[in-house]
Write a protein that holds these residues in place. Structure first.
Motif, PDB file in Angstrom:
ATOM      1  N   HIS A 109       0.815  -1.213   0.000  1.00 42.03           N
ATOM      2  CA  HIS A 109       0.000   0.000   0.000  1.00 42.03           C
ATOM      3  C   HIS A 109       0.855   1.272   0.000  1.00 42.03           C
ATOM      4  O   HIS A 109       0.362   2.358   0.308  1.00 42.03           O
ATOM      5  CB  HIS A 109      -0.963  -0.006   1.191  1.00 42.03           C
ATOM      6  CG  HIS A 109      -2.141  -0.902   0.950  1.00 42.03           C
ATOM      7  ND1 HIS A 109      -2.102  -2.259   1.166  1.00 42.03           N
ATOM      8  CD2 HIS A 109      -3.390  -0.639   0.492  1.00 42.03           C
ATOM      9  CE1 HIS A 109      -3.271  -2.790   0.864  1.00 42.03           C
ATOM     10  NE2 HIS A 109      -4.073  -1.823   0.452  1.00 42.03           N
ATOM     11  N   GLY A 110       2.126   1.139  -0.346  1.00 39.18           N
ATOM     12  CA  GLY A 110       2.960   2.310  -0.576  1.00 39.18           C
ATOM     13  C   GLY A 110       3.686   2.872   0.629  1.00 39.18           C
ATOM     14  O   GLY A 110       4.300   3.946   0.529  1.00 39.18           O
ATOM     15  N   PHE A 111       3.654   2.181   1.765  1.00 39.62           N
ATOM     16  CA  PHE A 111       4.403   2.658   2.917  1.00 39.62           C
ATOM     17  C   PHE A 111       5.891   2.366   2.707  1.00 39.62           C
ATOM     18  O   PHE A 111       6.257   1.302   2.206  1.00 39.62           O
ATOM     19  CB  PHE A 111       3.921   1.994   4.207  1.00 39.62           C
ATOM     20  CG  PHE A 111       2.615   2.537   4.716  1.00 39.62           C
ATOM     21  CD1 PHE A 111       2.574   3.376   5.818  1.00 39.62           C
ATOM     22  CD2 PHE A 111       1.415   2.203   4.086  1.00 39.62           C
ATOM     23  CE1 PHE A 111       1.364   3.876   6.280  1.00 39.62           C
ATOM     24  CE2 PHE A 111       0.206   2.698   4.542  1.00 39.62           C
ATOM     25  CZ  PHE A 111       0.174   3.546   5.648  1.00 39.62           C
ATOM     26  N   ALA A 112       6.735   3.299   3.092  1.00 38.84           N
ATOM     27  CA  ALA A 112       8.178   3.127   2.948  1.00 38.84           C
ATOM     28  C   ALA A 112       8.654   1.975   3.833  1.00 38.84           C
ATOM     29  O   ALA A 112       8.095   1.745   4.913  1.00 38.84           O
ATOM     30  CB  ALA A 112       8.895   4.411   3.334  1.00 38.84           C
ATOM     31  N   PRO A 113       9.708   1.264   3.405  1.00 40.96           N
ATOM     32  CA  PRO A 113      10.200   0.125   4.192  1.00 40.96           C
ATOM     33  C   PRO A 113      10.546   0.483   5.636  1.00 40.96           C
ATOM     34  O   PRO A 113      10.308  -0.308   6.546  1.00 40.96           O
ATOM     35  CB  PRO A 113      11.437  -0.329   3.416  1.00 40.96           C
ATOM     36  CG  PRO A 113      11.150   0.068   2.006  1.00 40.96           C
ATOM     37  CD  PRO A 113      10.396   1.367   2.101  1.00 40.96           C
TER      38      PRO A 113
END
Length: 200
Positions: A109-113
């Motif tokens: 869902h596009g959250f940064a690692p």
């Protein structure tokens, strides 16, 4: 039926609580709505996030020279159990399948690692790669219900003492005061969470 479920979820995300609970970050609330998350999960994440705000603000005030990514702590606390949308059985029982699943879900869902990792690491704090942010998220996930974990707290005390040069006992006493104060509201947070159903 769908509108009833979404109304219950909205109440878990937005309803007033006693004592008052801060809302989740909008990006997290939007994600939970899109996943039709179980309302109890939303209520739990809100309670842990609220405690994380208190912890992060305390660290920022007491340790101004310690570099802490406050935003990462708050997103981490707000999303740490998001994998339970895929493993709802772990809302009412033990299990760790939600941890890696939550990290992967956040990445999808596009959250940064560096933000998604908390979903996988919040139950582990003894590795060499653990950061102060990890320790704060893990602590929030325990103290929201007044659960005390000596190994976790010792690790946090050591990190805080190392950042200041003060004696660990000084940092222990300061942290103990804070965690005791936060734990005093645990019954209210537990009551708020229990008011929402486990199922969708």
């Amino acid at each position: 039926m769908t509108s009833i479920r979404s109304d219950v979820l909205s109440r878990a995300l937005d309803a007033p609580a006693e004592p008052s609970l801060r809302p989740l970050p909008p990006v997290v609330a939007e994600l939970l709505r899109s996943l039709a998350a179980p309302p109890r999960l939303a209520a739990h994440l809100r309670a842990v996030h609220d405690v994380a705000v208190e912890l992060a603000d305390w660290v920022t005030d007491r340790y101004p020279d310690l570099a802490v990514d406050r935003d990462a702590v708050l997103i981490g606390a707000a999303t740490h159990d998001v994998g339970k949308t895929l493993h709802p059985e772990e809302l009412a029982g033990p299990g760790s399948a939600h941890e890696a699943a939550g990290r992967d879900l956040l990445l999808e869902h596009g959250f940064a690692p560096h933000l998604a990792r908390f979903a996988a690491t919040h139950a582990s704090w003894d590795g060499p790669e653990v950061t102060i942010e990890d320790l704060l998220v893990s602590t929030a996930d325990k103290v929201w219900k007044d659960k005390r974990v000596p190994d976790l707290e010792d690790r946090l005390v050591q990190a805080l003492a190392a950042s200041t040069g003060r004696e660990p006992w000084e940092e222990y006493l300061a942290l103990e005061d804070l965690l005791t104060r936060l734990g005093a509201d645990a019954a209210h947070r537990l009551t708020f969470q229990a008011a929402f159903p486990v199922g969708r």
